[in-house]
Design a protein around this motif. Structure first.
Motif, short mmCIF file in Angstrom:
data_model
loop_
_atom_site.label_atom_id
_atom_site.label_comp_id
_atom_site.label_asym_id
_atom_site.label_seq_id
_atom_site.Cartn_x
_atom_site.Cartn_y
_atom_site.Cartn_z
N SER A 172 11.22 -56.65 24.55
CA SER A 172 12.62 -57.40 24.56
C SER A 172 12.49 -58.34 23.50
CB SER A 172 12.58 -58.09 25.86
OG SER A 172 11.50 -59.11 25.93
N VAL A 173 13.54 -58.79 23.06
CA VAL A 173 13.66 -60.07 22.33
C VAL A 173 13.86 -61.35 22.99
CG1 VAL A 173 15.25 -60.99 20.59
CG2 VAL A 173 14.65 -58.75 20.30
N VAL A 174 13.29 -62.54 22.79
CA VAL A 174 13.41 -63.45 23.76
C VAL A 174 13.76 -64.70 22.76
CG1 VAL A 174 12.21 -65.01 25.12
CG2 VAL A 174 11.16 -62.71 25.05
N ALA A 175 14.94 -65.24 22.93
CA ALA A 175 15.14 -66.71 22.25
C ALA A 175 15.02 -67.76 23.18
CB ALA A 175 16.77 -66.19 21.92
N LYS A 176 14.34 -68.84 22.68
CA LYS A 176 14.12 -70.05 23.43
C LYS A 176 15.08 -71.04 22.90
CE LYS A 176 9.61 -68.66 24.77
NZ LYS A 176 8.04 -68.74 24.52
N PHE A 177 15.77 -71.82 23.57
CA PHE A 177 16.72 -73.12 23.21
C PHE A 177 15.98 -74.36 23.89
CE2 PHE A 177 18.84 -69.25 23.42
CZ PHE A 177 19.89 -69.13 22.32
N LEU A 178 16.16 -75.30 22.92
CA LEU A 178 15.68 -76.68 23.62
C LEU A 178 17.00 -77.49 23.94
CD1 LEU A 178 13.27 -78.80 23.91
CD2 LEU A 178 13.85 -79.50 21.60
N LEU A 179 16.75 -78.02 25.18
CA LEU A 179 17.85 -79.11 25.68
C LEU A 179 17.33 -80.38 25.47
CD1 LEU A 179 20.42 -79.92 27.21
CD2 LEU A 179 19.20 -79.64 29.25
N ILE A 192 16.58 -60.13 26.26
CA ILE A 192 17.44 -58.93 25.82
C ILE A 192 16.61 -57.86 25.57
CG2 ILE A 192 19.32 -57.96 24.47
CD1 ILE A 192 20.10 -60.80 23.78
N PRO A 193 16.79 -56.76 26.57
CA PRO A 193 15.75 -55.58 26.23
C PRO A 193 16.09 -54.85 24.69
CG PRO A 193 16.99 -55.28 28.19
CD PRO A 193 17.64 -56.68 27.64
N GLN A 194 14.87 -54.54 24.05
CA GLN A 194 14.89 -54.25 22.88
C GLN A 194 15.83 -52.82 22.83
OE1 GLN A 194 11.38 -53.95 20.45
NE2 GLN A 194 11.77 -51.78 20.24
#
Length: 309
Positions: A172-179, A192-194
């Motif tokens: 999968s592809v992992v996007a990480k966001f900072l709040l 999101i699955p590759q």
């Protein structure tokens, strides 16, 4: 089954096993940057205090391994993307949930942040679900650059082993966001699955130019106009001399300092202490004037200064 179908099937399996090369998919960064902006815009009108979203990283990994890092420390929302015939996962870690609850309920940040290991309350879960629905809209708006699909919120999970979308060992592809809000913050992640992104990899490998609709030409014109109105201080330097601290200490009122400059010497014109042009001095209507002769090449000036020593 045709030979071409076999070749494509084998190619896809090899890609699934090897993982996507994220460096070759610059469009993913554009999409997730847009998502951070959309999330902030969608939630700004609900909060009294300012909040900031930013993309911190995009990584690849197996779904099970990623979720294991958040076990007992996050809330996950499962979304169905019907056009992709697949699911996408969005998660909020504990700090994200607690910070967002305080922001949305009007806290000013004077109270210390929640620091206890406990289950999420019903209020926290309901607020998280409302935020998930806003994030789904942000996902759809961001991915519209490459694929138009709605993201329908299906369910909320607090146990990561129930939040798996597909097999745990799938890539999968992992996007990480900072709040960031109220001098504290938390993390949001999107998995999101590759297999969903593989068919779009050619589109994701190039940055599309069709994002111009997001720019407001009136705002761009206004920015350019205001920049041109910005005041910049100019300084004409006739000559520069290097003096020792002792020589400066010996200066007296009325003392004359001799300069090597002549009326034909070039004068350096600086703007905000940055060298800009070489000029010559003159007079017009009783005032001193400067005539711009040439641009100053700072790199060449530095080389010349080093060689002259």
């Amino acid at each position: 089954m045709s030979a071409s179908h076999n070749v494509n099937d084998i190619r896809d399996r090899l890609l699934d096993a090897a993982g996507l090369s994220l460096d070759r998919l610059p469009m993913l960064h554009v999409i997730f940057d847009r998502m951070a902006t959309h999330c902030a815009d969608h939630l700004r009108h609900l909060a009294a205090s300012p909040m900031y979203y930013s993309l911190s990283s995009i990584e690849s990994g197996r779904i099970g391994d990623v979720l294991e890092m958040y076990e007992a420390n996050a809330i996950a929302g499962v979304f169905h993307a019907p056009e992709w015939d697949s699911h996408v996962l969005v998660g909020f870690d504990r700090d994200f949930v607690f910070t967002m609850v305080e922001v949305l309920l009007g806290s000013d940040g004077s109270e210390p942040p929640v620091d206890e290991e406990r289950g999420f309350s019903n209020i926290e879960l309901r607020i998280a679900q409302a935020i998930f629905e806003q994030v789904g809209k942000a996902l759809q708006a961001s991915f519209a650059l490459v694929a138009d699909t709605p993201f329908k919120f299906e369910r909320l999970e607090t146990r990561m082993d129930f939040a798996v979308i597909g097999r745990r060992n799938n890539q999968s592809v992992v996007a990480k966001f900072l709040l960031q809000a109220l001098n504290r913050g938390g993390e949001m992640f999107v998995i999101i699955p590759q297999s969903v992104l593989n068919p779009m990899r050619q589109t994701l490998a190039r940055v599309l130019t069709g994002d111009s609709s997001a720019r407001d030409p009136r705002w761009t014109k206004q920015i350019a106009s205001e920049v041109r109105k910005t005041e910049v201080s100019l300084k004409a330097v006739l000559e520069e001399r290097h003096l020792s601290l002792g020589e400066i200490a010996d200066l007296k009122v009325g003392q004359v300092i001799e300069l090597q400059a002549t009326p034909r010497s070039r004068i350096k014109l600086e703007g905000n202490d940055e060298p800009l042009f070489w000029c010559h001095v003159g007079k017009a209507e009783g005032s001193y004037v400067l005539r711009v002769d040439d641009f100053i090449d700072q790199e060449q000036e530095f080389i010349d200064d080093v060689l002259s020593r």
